[in-house]
Design a protein around this motif. Structure first.
Motif, PDB file in Angstrom:
ATOM      1  N   GLU A  16      12.529   5.499   5.420  1.00 53.47           N
ATOM      2  CA  GLU A  16      11.158   5.622   4.910  1.00 53.47           C
ATOM      3  C   GLU A  16      10.159   4.901   5.813  1.00 53.47           C
ATOM      4  O   GLU A  16       9.053   5.403   6.048  1.00 53.47           O
ATOM      5  CB  GLU A  16      11.102   5.072   3.486  1.00 53.47           C
ATOM      6  CG  GLU A  16      11.818   5.968   2.478  1.00 53.47           C
ATOM      7  CD  GLU A  16      12.031   5.296   1.134  1.00 53.47           C
ATOM      8  OE1 GLU A  16      12.192   6.038   0.146  1.00 53.47           O
ATOM      9  OE2 GLU A  16      12.062   4.045   1.066  1.00 53.47           O
ATOM     10  N   HIS A  17      10.532   3.727   6.330  1.00 54.27           N
ATOM     11  CA  HIS A  17       9.677   3.051   7.309  1.00 54.27           C
ATOM     12  C   HIS A  17       9.475   3.944   8.530  1.00 54.27           C
ATOM     13  O   HIS A  17       8.359   4.142   9.010  1.00 54.27           O
ATOM     14  CB  HIS A  17      10.325   1.733   7.752  1.00 54.27           C
ATOM     15  CG  HIS A  17      10.039   0.563   6.861  1.00 54.27           C
ATOM     16  ND1 HIS A  17       8.820  -0.076   6.843  1.00 54.27           N
ATOM     17  CD2 HIS A  17      10.816  -0.091   5.965  1.00 54.27           C
ATOM     18  CE1 HIS A  17       8.865  -1.078   5.972  1.00 54.27           C
ATOM     19  NE2 HIS A  17      10.058  -1.107   5.423  1.00 54.27           N
ATOM     20  N   THR A  18      10.573   4.476   9.049  1.00 51.05           N
ATOM     21  CA  THR A  18      10.530   5.269  10.281  1.00 51.05           C
ATOM     22  C   THR A  18       9.603   6.469  10.137  1.00 51.05           C
ATOM     23  O   THR A  18       8.759   6.734  11.006  1.00 51.05           O
ATOM     24  CB  THR A  18      11.940   5.739  10.654  1.00 51.05           C
ATOM     25  OG1 THR A  18      12.790   4.603  10.837  1.00 51.05           O
ATOM     26  CG2 THR A  18      11.919   6.567  11.932  1.00 51.05           C
ATOM     27  N   GLU A  19       9.756   7.191   9.043  1.00 54.93           N
ATOM     28  CA  GLU A  19       8.946   8.399   8.821  1.00 54.93           C
ATOM     29  C   GLU A  19       7.456   8.058   8.767  1.00 54.93           C
ATOM     30  O   GLU A  19       6.618   8.763   9.344  1.00 54.93           O
ATOM     31  CB  GLU A  19       9.380   9.077   7.522  1.00 54.93           C
ATOM     32  CG  GLU A  19       8.625  10.361   7.217  1.00 54.93           C
ATOM     33  CD  GLU A  19       9.082  11.023   5.929  1.00 54.93           C
ATOM     34  OE1 GLU A  19       8.559  12.102   5.601  1.00 54.93           O
ATOM     35  OE2 GLU A  19       9.959  10.456   5.249  1.00 54.93           O
ATOM     36  N   TRP A  53       0.816  -1.203   0.000  1.00 56.82           N
ATOM     37  CA  TRP A  53       0.000   0.000   0.000  1.00 56.82           C
ATOM     38  C   TRP A  53       0.852   1.255   0.000  1.00 56.82           C
ATOM     39  O   TRP A  53       2.016   1.245   0.377  1.00 56.82           O
ATOM     40  CB  TRP A  53      -0.942   0.001   1.216  1.00 56.82           C
ATOM     41  CG  TRP A  53      -1.858  -1.183   1.243  1.00 56.82           C
ATOM     42  CD1 TRP A  53      -1.638  -2.384   1.854  1.00 56.82           C
ATOM     43  CD2 TRP A  53      -3.125  -1.306   0.599  1.00 56.82           C
ATOM     44  NE1 TRP A  53      -2.687  -3.237   1.640  1.00 56.82           N
ATOM     45  CE2 TRP A  53      -3.624  -2.601   0.870  1.00 56.82           C
ATOM     46  CE3 TRP A  53      -3.906  -0.438  -0.170  1.00 56.82           C
ATOM     47  CZ2 TRP A  53      -4.851  -3.042   0.392  1.00 56.82           C
ATOM     48  CZ3 TRP A  53      -5.141  -0.883  -0.638  1.00 56.82           C
ATOM     49  CH2 TRP A  53      -5.594  -2.167  -0.356  1.00 56.82           C
ATOM     50  N   SER A  54       0.233   2.360  -0.383  1.00 51.21           N
ATOM     51  CA  SER A  54       0.892   3.661  -0.360  1.00 51.21           C
ATOM     52  C   SER A  54       1.069   4.138   1.074  1.00 51.21           C
ATOM     53  O   SER A  54       0.446   3.608   2.008  1.00 51.21           O
ATOM     54  CB  SER A  54       0.060   4.676  -1.141  1.00 51.21           C
ATOM     55  OG  SER A  54      -1.181   4.904  -0.465  1.00 51.21           O
ATOM     56  N   ASP A  55       1.875   5.168   1.264  1.00 53.12           N
ATOM     57  CA  ASP A  55       2.082   5.726   2.599  1.00 53.12           C
ATOM     58  C   ASP A  55       0.766   6.198   3.212  1.00 53.12           C
ATOM     59  O   ASP A  55       0.515   6.004   4.406  1.00 53.12           O
ATOM     60  CB  ASP A  55       3.067   6.897   2.540  1.00 53.12           C
ATOM     61  CG  ASP A  55       4.513   6.440   2.354  1.00 53.12           C
ATOM     62  OD1 ASP A  55       4.741   5.213   2.286  1.00 53.12           O
ATOM     63  OD2 ASP A  55       5.395   7.304   2.265  1.00 53.12           O
ATOM     64  N   ARG A  60       5.532  -0.134  -3.170  1.00 51.74           N
ATOM     65  CA  ARG A  60       6.990  -0.248  -3.209  1.00 51.74           C
ATOM     66  C   ARG A  60       7.530  -0.739  -1.875  1.00 51.74           C
ATOM     67  O   ARG A  60       6.825  -0.742  -0.861  1.00 51.74           O
ATOM     68  CB  ARG A  60       7.609   1.110  -3.527  1.00 51.74           C
ATOM     69  CG  ARG A  60       7.322   2.176  -2.472  1.00 51.74           C
ATOM     70  CD  ARG A  60       7.780   3.553  -2.931  1.00 51.74           C
ATOM     71  NE  ARG A  60       7.390   4.585  -1.978  1.00 51.74           N
ATOM     72  CZ  ARG A  60       8.176   5.016  -0.991  1.00 51.74           C
ATOM     73  NH1 ARG A  60       9.384   4.508  -0.832  1.00 51.74           N
ATOM     74  NH2 ARG A  60       7.759   5.954  -0.165  1.00 51.74           N
ATOM     75  N   HIS A  61       8.802  -1.120  -1.913  1.00 45.43           N
ATOM     76  CA  HIS A  61       9.522  -1.398  -0.679  1.00 45.43           C
ATOM     77  C   HIS A  61      10.134  -0.111  -0.135  1.00 45.43           C
ATOM     78  O   HIS A  61      10.278   0.876  -0.862  1.00 45.43           O
ATOM     79  CB  HIS A  61      10.625  -2.429  -0.932  1.00 45.43           C
ATOM     80  CG  HIS A  61      10.104  -3.826  -1.071  1.00 45.43           C
ATOM     81  ND1 HIS A  61      10.633  -4.749  -1.937  1.00 45.43           N
ATOM     82  CD2 HIS A  61       9.081  -4.456  -0.443  1.00 45.43           C
ATOM     83  CE1 HIS A  61       9.970  -5.890  -1.834  1.00 45.43           C
ATOM     84  NE2 HIS A  61       9.016  -5.726  -0.951  1.00 45.43           N
ATOM     85  N   PRO A  66      18.079  -2.131   1.908  1.00 48.90           N
ATOM     86  CA  PRO A  66      19.307  -1.423   2.270  1.00 48.90           C
ATOM     87  C   PRO A  66      19.551  -0.241   1.335  1.00 48.90           C
ATOM     88  O   PRO A  66      19.068  -0.222   0.193  1.00 48.90           O
ATOM     89  CB  PRO A  66      20.399  -2.488   2.099  1.00 48.90           C
ATOM     90  CG  PRO A  66      19.838  -3.457   1.115  1.00 48.90           C
ATOM     91  CD  PRO A  66      18.347  -3.472   1.364  1.00 48.90           C
ATOM     92  N   ASN A  67      20.285   0.726   1.808  1.00 46.96           N
ATOM     93  CA  ASN A  67      20.585   1.893   0.980  1.00 46.96           C
ATOM     94  C   ASN A  67      21.498   1.545  -0.183  1.00 46.96           C
ATOM     95  O   ASN A  67      21.557   2.275  -1.184  1.00 46.96           O
ATOM     96  CB  ASN A  67      21.227   2.994   1.830  1.00 46.96           C
ATOM     97  CG  ASN A  67      20.247   3.581   2.835  1.00 46.96           C
ATOM     98  OD1 ASN A  67      19.060   3.733   2.542  1.00 46.96           O
ATOM     99  ND2 ASN A  67      20.725   3.895   4.026  1.00 46.96           N
TER     100      ASN A  67
END
Length: 403
Positions: free
Chosen positions: A372-375, A313-315, A366-367, A344-345
């Motif tokens: 991005e997870h944290t935000e 899903w989207s943010d 997307r992954h 990973p970056n």
């Protein structure tokens, strides 16, 4: 035609493979995965660009075509019980369904052998491998049909989709490559299954089952320490874990069987009504219809678990999903567990990059990286306690609590 076999890159990989081979003999964690990556890279390093091109655009598409035909004529079932010595093409062809020309079967088997899917043990004689035996199983058959028949059109229509959408990453879950390929703009991927092609949806479910085979389960001690993080300090009554969007119950049943009477409370499986109809849960577990975009009805559970949900899903939608859980959580006690990929970056592995492309094609999703997870979680009123990953797995468990 061959590339330079003595290039520094190739020689360094050969040395690395030798060391990883010793690690494999000694049972070192990560050695098998390291060997897979190094051997794959060595093949590319040693190959001439034209060889690589022909492997990708000639050998592999032909391989998929033969595998698809193998499903059609039940070739893999016909080979399933053959011993290591093998049988002739005529013997194998006699058991196909529908009965298939031995010459055609022989042509199929030769390419399958060249691609290491079956073994060629003597002239015109073939034996199964672990892979071909797996291809005889229903979940693998469904996966082959889903990927080739049901999802390949989305890949084939990718160029025309981006030509009409300005060559930008899709951010719509109802107007992406899948909708473009199947002329169903306005319908979500999962909604399409329900409204237009339930057999496609069934195959998709089987594919997800096949995808989980051979992969470490999130509740294994080497992955996420369930005993230390969840069981210790849990209340003896009430709900221990809610599996949100958990399908027919693979994870719930896995946890139930792994911990049994040690679980301090019951398990709850939640999904859409049409999925819950097919749920398979044992004693101590309950199946419940629930839309995860609405407020979570199970209050004060020890853990709320989401497996491969966030990636779909989207943010904005994920924030809605998470905010629907937050009011049900007990501060200092309840946790949210996200079982998903953390990219990973640098140096992402092919399962991560390939699935990211598939998510884009099917769901406009997307992954995400750690940042991005944290935000996203902070935007829903949650914070990350820790991230766990099994040494033999590429997905992670992210533990969240109320901020």
């Amino acid at each position: 035609m061959a590339a330079n076999p003595s290039s520094q890159g190739a020689l360094a990989l050969v040395e690395s493979i030798a060391k990883l081979g010793e690690g494999l003999k000694n049972g070192e964690q990560g050695a098998r995965e390291g060997l897979l990556g190094a051997c794959s890279k060595l093949i590319t390093e040693l190959s001439h660009p034209s060889e690589t091109m022909l492997q990708l655009l000639w050998a592999q598409p032909s391989h998929l075509s033969v595998i698809r035909m193998g499903v059609e004529i039940k070739l893999f079932q016909a080979m399933q019980d053959i011993d290591a010595a093998g049988q002739t093409t005529a013997e194998i062809a006699s058991r196909t369904d529908p009965k298939t020309d031995p010459v055609l079967v022989g042509r199929m088997l030769r390419h399958l052998a060249a691609m290491h899917t079956v073994n060629e043990t003597a002239p015109d004689t073939f034996a199964p491998t672990a892979t071909s035996k797996s291809f005889a199983e229903p979940v693998y058959q469904d996966t082959i049909l889903y990927i080739i028949d049901n999802f390949q059109p989305a890949h084939q229509k990718m160029p025309s989709f981006f030509q009409t959408h300005g060559f930008t990453s899709p951010n719509s879950q109802t107007d992406g490559p899948f909708q473009h390929a199947f002329d169903c703009k306005g319908y979500h991927y999962f909604e399409y299954f329900q409204k237009f092609d339930q057999e496609m949806g069934r195959r998709f479910g089987s594919m997800m089952d096949a995808w989980s085979k051979g992969r470490p389960r999130w509740f294994e001690p080497e992955f996420y320490p369930v005993k230390e993080q969840l069981i210790e300090g849990a209340e003896s009554e009430g709900v221990f874990l809610v599996d949100i969007g958990g399908g027919v119950g693979h994870d719930v049943e896995g946890v139930r069987q792994a911990f049994g009477s040690a679980l301090p409370g019951k398990l709850v499986l939640q999904d859409r009504p049409e999925v819950i109809e097919h749920a398979q849960v044992g004693k101590g577990a309950e199946a419940m219809s629930h839309d995860f975009l609405t407020e979570q009805p199970v209050k004060g559970a020890r853990a709320y678990y989401l497996h491969s949900i966030i990636q779909d899903w989207s943010d904005d939608v994920n924030t809605q999903i998470l905010k629907a859980i937050v009011p049900a959580m007990k501060k200092g006690y309840s946790k949210v567990l996200i079982n998903d990929f953390v990219v990973p970056n640098q140096g992402a592995a092919w399962p991560q990059t390939a699935l990211d492309w598939e998510l884009m094609a099917s769901l406009g999703a997307r992954h995400r990286t750690v940042a991005e997870h944290t935000e996203m979680y902070e935007g829903a009123g949650l914070k990350i306690n820790g991230i766990w990953r099994h040494p033999h797995s590429l997905d992670s468990v992210i533990e969240l609590e109320l901020a």
